[in-house]
Design an enzyme around this catalytic site. Structure first.
Site, PDB file in Angstrom:
ATOM      1  N   LYS A 192       1.110  -1.042  -0.056  1.00 29.08           N
ATOM      2  CA  LYS A 192      -0.276   0.133   0.180  1.00 29.08           C
ATOM      3  C   LYS A 192       1.202   1.261  -0.395  1.00 29.08           C
ATOM      4  O   LYS A 192       0.344   2.044  -0.342  1.00 29.08           O
ATOM      5  CB  LYS A 192      -0.996  -0.123   1.230  1.00 29.08           C
ATOM      6  CG  LYS A 192      -1.616  -0.770   1.263  1.00 29.08           C
ATOM      7  CD  LYS A 192      -3.456  -1.377   1.706  1.00 29.08           C
ATOM      8  CE  LYS A 192      -4.428  -1.932   1.277  1.00 29.08           C
ATOM      9  NZ  LYS A 192      -3.402  -3.551   1.347  1.00 29.08           N
TER      10      LYS A 192
HETATM   11  C1  LIG Z   1      -4.177  -4.772   0.865  1.00 36.02           C
HETATM   12  C2  LIG Z   1      -2.941  -6.271  -0.155  1.00 36.02           C
HETATM   13  C3  LIG Z   1      -3.499  -6.714  -0.509  1.00 36.02           C
HETATM   14  C4  LIG Z   1      -4.965  -7.318  -1.146  1.00 36.02           C
HETATM   15  O1  LIG Z   1      -4.272  -6.144  -2.084  1.00 36.02           O
HETATM   16  P1  LIG Z   1      -6.199  -5.668  -3.182  1.00 36.02           P
HETATM   17  O2  LIG Z   1      -5.646  -3.748  -4.266  1.00 36.02           O
HETATM   18  O3  LIG Z   1      -7.304  -5.140  -1.765  1.00 36.02           O
HETATM   19  O4  LIG Z   1      -6.558  -6.431  -3.876  1.00 36.02           O
HETATM   20  C5  LIG Z   1      -2.614  -7.908  -0.535  1.00 36.02           C
HETATM   21  N1  LIG Z   1      -1.410  -8.037   0.577  1.00 36.02           N
HETATM   22  C6  LIG Z   1      -1.346  -6.886   1.332  1.00 36.02           C
HETATM   23  C7  LIG Z   1      -0.196  -7.196   2.169  1.00 36.02           C
HETATM   24  C8  LIG Z   1      -2.273  -6.117   1.935  1.00 36.02           C
HETATM   25  O5  LIG Z   1      -2.058  -5.247   2.160  1.00 36.02           O
END
Ligand SMILES: *Cc1c(COP(=O)(O)O)cnc(C)c1O
Length: 491
Positions: free
Chosen positions: A110
């Site tokens: 993120k």
């Molecule tokens: C948010 C997240 C995901 C999922 O990603 P999306 O864009 O919501 O599909 C997968 N792995 C981690 C570590 C995340 O923080």
């Protein structure tokens, strides 16, 4: 380029206003009127560094930003906050490439988007003569809150307030948040669960009277959640970057296709890969990997999206999701950019928690493959890869890695890139358990040290800095007092 709502093509805004708004007034998501294609060859793009490439991609989407504005955002985001010059390095392990998206401040993917979103927002505010200071309100079950705090901390013209369920986040997640620096940050524990926090934040966003009040004081609310195009578009960059790296290093030849496998929750990360393909990136299959909350697996398999099922808590909590918000954009596109059809399916989701797509729409899903991993399979994948190579996966990435291996026989020989979405240090306890270590009676720092010795890697700063970090946010409130707390923060 304009962005229209997935539910009404007549609601259109330029990029900067879509970024400030986040969600369209009708509840739809903003999508580009047309997905642009690359205006330079991959052979040229492969010579660029991450920031230069980011500019080449984002300029095609954010065309109401000047070159200087966009480059300033990119340079402020992708700097030495990342612990590697490359920003998103590729690791080649056992015939597959792991695209490590966890080298930012909070060691999870993120950061890739939340480090640039604050700059895109303040730049958007300036160009639209927005006089008010932007106030980000976020409810978090752990990870998003910290990544948003780290992104917005000390960004001039913004403030951020994060609400977390007092007893609903892990000890380390809580510590990460309550030690957050930055004069414009506030972190508040709520006596309630995540849904309580989320509902109260939504109610504040929808409170027109409150919005007027705070506007008089010089503020406006905005949201940093993953449906904002200011988060989606920056995520396209690293898929193009990965392809370019493979090309430059001679791992693939010009025009060779690759597969991309993504551990998926809200469908944002894999949707960015889909956009990259539509822009002209040679991608054969987009592999959507789910954990035991396999609502997306069932959707791709049967064409039915159905959230009416038990919610399962897993070791990959960021994928524990039953409503994948960003899927709405894919629905819109596979319906032939049809807003009415999309709106009617989303109405079904809101009213009955389910919808079914027709055969015509299903025929446009052939780019995708689906798979899922149970908890046991996830743990055994961590253990297998560590045993064979010494490389350690976090549980989210392990879900994708397992799914890729389970589908390998159906693939046709292309190289595959797996999105690696979190550092194993973020989930040290699960990872150590997976490889058979005894984790009882160890605190978080001891777990990190154990993982460091075992994997022969350095403990990331995101973990070491917690050791002596002063606690800065001690406020805890009742869930009925959230609005009052926002008012106090703004006075
Ligand atoms: C948010 C997240 C995901 C999922 O990603 P999306 O864009 O919501 O599909 C997968 N792995 C981690 C570590 C995340 O923080």
């Amino acid at each position: 380029m304009l962005y229209n709502s997935t539910r009404n093509k007549n609601l259109k805004l330029p990029a900067s206003l879509a970024i400030l708004k986040g969600l369209s007034d009708d509840g739809g998501l903003f999508v580009p009127e047309e997905i642009p294609v690359f205006d330079r060859s991959l052979d040229e793009l492969k010579e660029l560094d991450y920031r230069e490439l980011a500019y080449e991609i984002m300029k095609l989407y954010f065309d109401d930003f000047t070159e200087d504005e966009l480059k300033a955002c990119i340079n402020a985001a992708y700097d030495d906050k990342f612990d590697t010059e490359e920003i998103a390095p590729l690791s080649y392990v056992k015939n597959v490439y792991y695209l490590e998206l966890f080298h930012g401040k909070t060691i999870a993917f993120k950061d890739m988007a939340l480090s640039i979103l604050p700059h895109l927002m303040t730049s958007s505010a300036k160009k639209n003569d927005l006089k008010e200071e932007i106030v980000i309100l976020t409810a978090t079950s752990g990870d998003t809150g910290k990544a948003a705090l780290a992104g917005f901390a000390d960004v001039p013209g913004t403030r951020i307030m994060v609400f977390y369920p007092r007893d609903g986040v892990s000890a380390i997640q809580k510590l990460q948040m309550i030690t957050q620096t930055g004069d414009n940050t506030s972190v508040v524990g709520v006596n309630g669960n995540f849904d309580d926090c989320q509902s109260a934040v939504k109610a504040i966003f929808n409170d027109a009277e409150f919005a007027r009040e705070i506007k008089e004081k010089g503020f406006c609310f905005s949201s940093a959640n993953s449906i904002n195009i200011g988060r989606l578009i920056p995520q396209i960059v690293y898929y193009v970057y990965a392809y370019c790296r493979l090309l430059k290093d001679g791992r693939i030849n010009a025009n060779d296709s690759i597969n991309i496998c993504v551990p998926t929750g809200n469908f944002g990360n894999i949707l960015a890969a889909y956009y990259a393909k539509r822009m002209g990136l040679p991608v054969k299959k987009l592999i959507c990997a789910s954990n035991e909350n396999k609502v997306l697996f069932d959707f791709f398999k049967d064409g039915i999206y159905d959230k009416n099922r038990p919610f399962i808590l897993t070791s990959s909590p960021s994928m524990d999701i039953l409503i994948s918000s960003n899927l709405e954009r894919l629905i819109y596109h596979i319906a032939g950019d049809n807003d009415e059809k999309c709106a009617s399916l989303m109405k079904g989701l809101a009213e009955n928690g389910r919808y079914e797509i027709d055969d015509e729409m299903r025929s446009h899903l052939s780019d995708f493959l689906e798979g899922f991993a149970t908890e046991e399979q996830t743990f055994s994948e961590i253990s297998r890869l560590f045993g064979e190579t010494g490389y350690v996966l976090d549980p989210h990435t392990a879900v994708a890695s397992y799914v890729y291996n389970s589908l390998r026989d159906t693939l046709t020989g292309e190289e595959t890139v797996i999105a690696s979405t979190a550092s194993p240090y973020k989930f040290a306890s699960s990872v150590l358990k997976a490889v058979g270590e005894d984790v009882s009676s160890k605190d978080d720092m001891q777990l990190a040290e154990k993982l460091s010795t075992m994997s022969n890697t350095e403990i990331p700063q995101a973990i070491t800095e917690l050791k002596n970090a002063p606690i800065r946010h001690t406020k805890e409130i009742e869930k009925t007092d959230m609005k009052k707390t926002v008012t106090e923060f703004l006075s």
